[in-house]
Design a protein around this motif. Structure first.
Motif, PDB file in Angstrom:
ATOM      1  N   ASP A 131       0.815  -1.217   0.000  1.00 21.01           N
ATOM      2  CA  ASP A 131       0.000   0.000   0.000  1.00 21.01           C
ATOM      3  C   ASP A 131       0.851   1.271   0.000  1.00 21.01           C
ATOM      4  N   ALA A 132       2.064   1.189   0.539  1.00 24.25           N
ATOM      5  CA  ALA A 132       2.915   2.372   0.642  1.00 24.25           C
ATOM      6  C   ALA A 132       3.744   2.617  -0.612  1.00 24.25           C
ATOM      7  N   ALA A 133       3.803   1.624  -1.482  1.00 31.28           N
ATOM      8  CA  ALA A 133       4.629   1.763  -2.685  1.00 31.28           C
ATOM      9  C   ALA A 133       3.880   2.547  -3.755  1.00 31.28           C
ATOM     10  N   PRO A 134       4.525   3.544  -4.366  1.00 32.90           N
ATOM     11  CA  PRO A 134       3.855   4.306  -5.424  1.00 32.90           C
ATOM     12  C   PRO A 134       3.551   3.430  -6.638  1.00 32.90           C
ATOM     13  N   PHE A 135       2.587   3.850  -7.425  1.00 30.05           N
ATOM     14  CA  PHE A 135       2.334   3.219  -8.715  1.00 30.05           C
ATOM     15  C   PHE A 135       3.411   3.653  -9.702  1.00 30.05           C
ATOM     16  N   VAL A 136       3.762   2.751 -10.592  1.00 32.22           N
ATOM     17  CA  VAL A 136       4.685   3.054 -11.681  1.00 32.22           C
ATOM     18  C   VAL A 136       3.932   2.870 -12.997  1.00 32.22           C
ATOM     19  N   LEU A 137       3.844   3.932 -13.772  1.00 30.04           N
ATOM     20  CA  LEU A 137       3.196   3.863 -15.076  1.00 30.04           C
ATOM     21  C   LEU A 137       4.278   3.939 -16.146  1.00 30.04           C
ATOM     22  N   ARG A 138       4.454   2.859 -16.880  1.00 29.69           N
ATOM     23  CA  ARG A 138       5.470   2.824 -17.928  1.00 29.69           C
ATOM     24  C   ARG A 138       4.864   3.298 -19.233  1.00 29.69           C
ATOM     25  N   MET A 139       5.571   4.226 -19.893  1.00 31.80           N
ATOM     26  CA  MET A 139       5.086   4.810 -21.133  1.00 31.80           C
ATOM     27  C   MET A 139       5.655   4.065 -22.334  1.00 31.80           C
ATOM     28  N   ALA A 140       5.077   4.316 -23.511  1.00 28.05           N
ATOM     29  CA  ALA A 140       5.509   3.638 -24.736  1.00 28.05           C
ATOM     30  C   ALA A 140       6.972   3.928 -25.068  1.00 28.05           C
ATOM     31  N   ASP A 141       7.460   5.108 -24.657  1.00 23.71           N
ATOM     32  CA  ASP A 141       8.852   5.458 -24.955  1.00 23.71           C
ATOM     33  C   ASP A 141       9.825   5.005 -23.873  1.00 23.71           C
ATOM     34  N   GLY A 142       9.319   4.253 -22.883  1.00 19.31           N
ATOM     35  CA  GLY A 142      10.175   3.742 -21.820  1.00 19.31           C
ATOM     36  C   GLY A 142      10.201   4.583 -20.565  1.00 19.31           C
ATOM     37  N   GLU A 144       9.028   6.328 -17.149  1.00 19.41           N
ATOM     38  CA  GLU A 144       8.157   5.859 -16.081  1.00 19.41           C
ATOM     39  C   GLU A 144       7.664   7.035 -15.248  1.00 19.41           C
ATOM     40  N   VAL A 145       6.383   7.044 -14.954  1.00 17.31           N
ATOM     41  CA  VAL A 145       5.745   8.097 -14.166  1.00 17.31           C
ATOM     42  C   VAL A 145       5.287   7.489 -12.846  1.00 17.31           C
ATOM     43  N   LEU A 146       5.622   8.133 -11.749  1.00 18.43           N
ATOM     44  CA  LEU A 146       5.188   7.670 -10.430  1.00 18.43           C
ATOM     45  C   LEU A 146       3.915   8.402 -10.015  1.00 18.43           C
ATOM     46  N   ALA A 147       3.027   7.678  -9.319  1.00 18.43           N
ATOM     47  CA  ALA A 147       1.754   8.267  -8.916  1.00 18.43           C
ATOM     48  C   ALA A 147       1.286   7.677  -7.601  1.00 18.43           C
ATOM     49  N   ARG A 148       0.533   8.479  -6.853  1.00 17.95           N
ATOM     50  CA  ARG A 148      -0.030   7.991  -5.586  1.00 17.95           C
ATOM     51  C   ARG A 148      -1.283   7.179  -5.829  1.00 17.95           C
ATOM     52  N   ALA A 149      -1.988   7.440  -6.945  1.00 17.89           N
ATOM     53  CA  ALA A 149      -3.209   6.719  -7.293  1.00 17.89           C
ATOM     54  C   ALA A 149      -3.372   6.798  -8.805  1.00 17.89           C
ATOM     55  N   VAL A 150      -4.214   5.931  -9.347  1.00 16.32           N
ATOM     56  CA  VAL A 150      -4.452   5.891 -10.786  1.00 16.32           C
ATOM     57  C   VAL A 150      -5.944   5.896 -11.054  1.00 16.32           C
ATOM     58  N   ILE A 151      -6.388   6.854 -11.868  1.00 18.52           N
ATOM     59  CA  ILE A 151      -7.769   6.881 -12.361  1.00 18.52           C
ATOM     60  C   ILE A 151      -7.692   6.546 -13.847  1.00 18.52           C
ATOM     61  N   ASP A 152      -8.091   5.339 -14.180  1.00 19.89           N
ATOM     62  CA  ASP A 152      -7.943   4.833 -15.541  1.00 19.89           C
ATOM     63  C   ASP A 152      -9.210   5.119 -16.341  1.00 19.89           C
ATOM     64  N   ALA A 153      -9.157   6.205 -17.114  1.00 24.27           N
ATOM     65  CA  ALA A 153     -10.281   6.599 -17.962  1.00 24.27           C
ATOM     66  C   ALA A 153      -9.914   6.409 -19.436  1.00 24.27           C
ATOM     67  N   SER A 154      -9.170   5.340 -19.712  1.00 21.15           N
ATOM     68  CA  SER A 154      -8.674   5.108 -21.066  1.00 21.15           C
ATOM     69  C   SER A 154      -9.740   4.595 -22.018  1.00 21.15           C
ATOM     70  N   GLY A 155     -10.904   4.219 -21.485  1.00 17.17           N
ATOM     71  CA  GLY A 155     -12.018   3.850 -22.341  1.00 17.17           C
ATOM     72  C   GLY A 155     -11.845   2.501 -23.013  1.00 17.17           C
ATOM     73  N   THR A 156     -12.641   2.292 -24.076  1.00 20.04           N
ATOM     74  CA  THR A 156     -12.646   1.009 -24.777  1.00 20.04           C
ATOM     75  C   THR A 156     -12.569   1.177 -26.291  1.00 20.04           C
ATOM     76  N   TRP A 157     -12.439   2.423 -26.778  1.00 21.89           N
ATOM     77  CA  TRP A 157     -12.576   2.704 -28.203  1.00 21.89           C
ATOM     78  C   TRP A 157     -11.607   1.903 -29.067  1.00 21.89           C
ATOM     79  N   ARG A 158     -10.430   1.654 -28.562  1.00 24.92           N
ATOM     80  CA  ARG A 158      -9.415   0.954 -29.368  1.00 24.92           C
ATOM     81  C   ARG A 158      -9.519  -0.562 -29.264  1.00 24.92           C
TER      82      ARG A 158
END
Length: 493
Positions: A131-142, A144-158
């Motif tokens: 619970d104490a570890a930050p989220f790591v979001l890896r991007m297509a270019d390699g 990495e973004v750190l975050a305290r929480a993630v709201i995934d609104a990426s949808g379903t279109w693709r």
């Protein structure tokens, strides 16, 4: 050095569509640090793909309260609440101005595609200190973004569903991809040449299918040789006709009424009990050659339809591969959060009967990760933007520590049960390209014909002919009038 204190890291919002930007607006109002990661090169790229489509819900159901407050403070002129926007209107008049606000613009990153999410230094198996570890979001270019929480609104279109009736790709579907359009083709614009004077099969039974069928019928009025087949898995298309004149969203009811009339008059050929098993190419040139859709019944018997184009209006599904290292609890049927699934089951609910829900129903065993908007609904097709706005309001409140506001979830959705002759007629007339004056003139001339016509439908048809309104528009207006005036009990509306 990056400060790993969870309270100092931003909330990562994935997607700059309507719900993602609403999440950003609520976080901004509460002074919660955030970053919006958008894979496209502009806000609302998925909405832009169907910019030609008119929504059946008016502006009042398509904007978020926090977004409106931020826009109003910047001098934004709010659209008429009762008007029906197109996807393009939604982007130009609301989403793009919202994304450009100073409170949001500096926090939105474009061309930022998230390919995977995990915890810093921890895989899905490890529990200690998770619970104490930050989220790591890896991007297509390699990156990495750190975050305290993630709201995934990426949808379903693709991630469109397949043409195959069992949820799998039909045999040959991949090879025939050049003949198949997914979603909502622009039959009056960019995609006109693919459909004008040709035979199109529309597969699917939802509002996307209805919109495409109505558009193709209008195209057929001006493009000789344009023919349309509607392939559905069920035996009865009645569910696709919706609430008709009893729908609280008149434009949604009008779509169903118009579709019903097109089927009954033969403008659209219905292929019921059609369960697509295979797609066979009949040549190699999609601009000239055809494909054959083959339906296989449970007893093994086959029948087929040959077409120039196929529109797969079969919906979309979420892609959860990017969160494979997170601990999610998804319903085995809906692919939605387990607590949310029974509230949105399309076998029990329409988009207007969904129970209000917020951060608690959207939570997973992975604290701090929330899928919202279309993605939260999994395979259910009953999502309305207003639902997503309330989802992110509740989540933003929870992340800000305001649990009282987070738990107070309220949602008033439009549903079947309210009759509105004027609003419904105006909504349909607007969708058909008629002005308010033309609609009022149509009502006046219809009244003249009511006394000599067998039904209200006949009266509208006569009036439309007298005024020079095209046949498809007349049929749809007549269908709505029939629902309003010919149905038992209609006089009590």
């Amino acid at each position: 050095m990056v400060d790993l204190g969870s309270d100092r890291l931003p909330v990562a919002v994935i997607g700059a569509g309507p719900v993602g930007l609403a999440a950003a607006a609520h976080l901004a109002e509460r002074s919660v640090p955030f970053v919006v990661l958008e894979a496209g090169d502009a806000a609302a790229t998925a909405v832009q793909a169907w910019s030609h489509i008119q929504l059946f819900s008016p502006w009042e159901f398509n904007t978020d309260p926090a977004a409106r407050r931020l826009l109003a403070a910047a001098g934004w002129e709010e659209p008429d609440a009762s008007a029906l926007p197109t996807g393009g209107d939604l982007v130009k008049q609301y989403l793009q101005p919202l994304a450009e606000l100073p409170a949001l613009a500096s926090h939105v990153r474009y061309g930022a595609e998230v390919t995977a999410i995990s915890r810093l230094g921890i895989d899905r198996l490890r529990t200690a200190d998770r619970d104490a570890a930050p989220f790591v979001l890896r991007m297509a270019d390699g990156e990495e973004v750190l975050a305290r929480a993630v709201i995934d609104a990426s949808g379903t279109w693709r991630q469109p569903n397949h043409v195959g009736a069992n949820g799998l790709p039909a045999h040959g579907e991949k090879d025939a991809a050049a003949w198949i359009n997914h979603g909502l083709p622009d039959v009056f614009g960019a995609d006109r040449d693919q459909h004008a004077g040709r035979h199109t099969v529309v597969v699917g039974a939802g509002h996307s299918a209805a919109n495409t069928l109505l558009a193709l019928a209008e195209l057929a009025d001006t493009a000789p040789g344009t023919t349309i087949t509607w392939a559905i898995r069920g035996a009865d298309p009645a569910a696709s006709f919706g609430g008709g004149s009893d729908d609280e969203l008149p434009a949604r009811g009008a779509i169903g009424s118009g579709l019903k009339m097109l089927v009954e008059t033969g403008r659209v050929t219905l292929a019921a009990n059609f369960r697509t098993h295979a797609v066979r190419r009949l040549g190699d040139d999609p601009s000239r050659d055809q494909v054959e859709l083959v339906s296989r019944a449970l007893d093994g018997t086959e029948r087929s339809v040959t077409a120039d184009r196929v529109v797969a209006a079969t919906g979309f599904r979420p892609d959860y591969r990017i969160v494979d290292e997170l601990r999610l609890e998804l319903d085995p049927i809906m692919s939605a959060p387990r607590a949310l699934a029974p509230l949105i089951d399309p076998n029990q609910h329409s988009c207007g009967t969904v129970t209000p829900h917020g951060y608690r129903e959207l939570a997973h065993p992975e604290p701090g990760y929330y899928a919202v908007g279309m993605k939260s609904y999994g395979r259910a097709p009953t999502f309305l933007m207003l639902t997503g706005y309330e989802q992110v309001r509740s989540i933003a409140a929870a992340l800000a520590g305001d649990l009282e506001a987070a738990q107070s979830v309220e949602l008033q959705l439009p549903e079947t049960g309210v009759c509105s002759v004027t609003a419904g007629g105006e909504a349909l007339a607007l969708r058909l390209g008629l002005t308010k004056d033309q609609h009022e003139q149509l009502l006046h001339v219809t009244a003249k014909h009511l006394g000599t016509s067998a039904t209200a439908s006949d009266a509208v048809l006569s009036a439309a002919t007298e005024l020079g309104i095209d046949q498809t528009a007349a049929l749809q207006l007549a269908a709505y009038a029939a629902d309003m005036f010919d149905a038992p009990g209609a006089s009590g509306c």
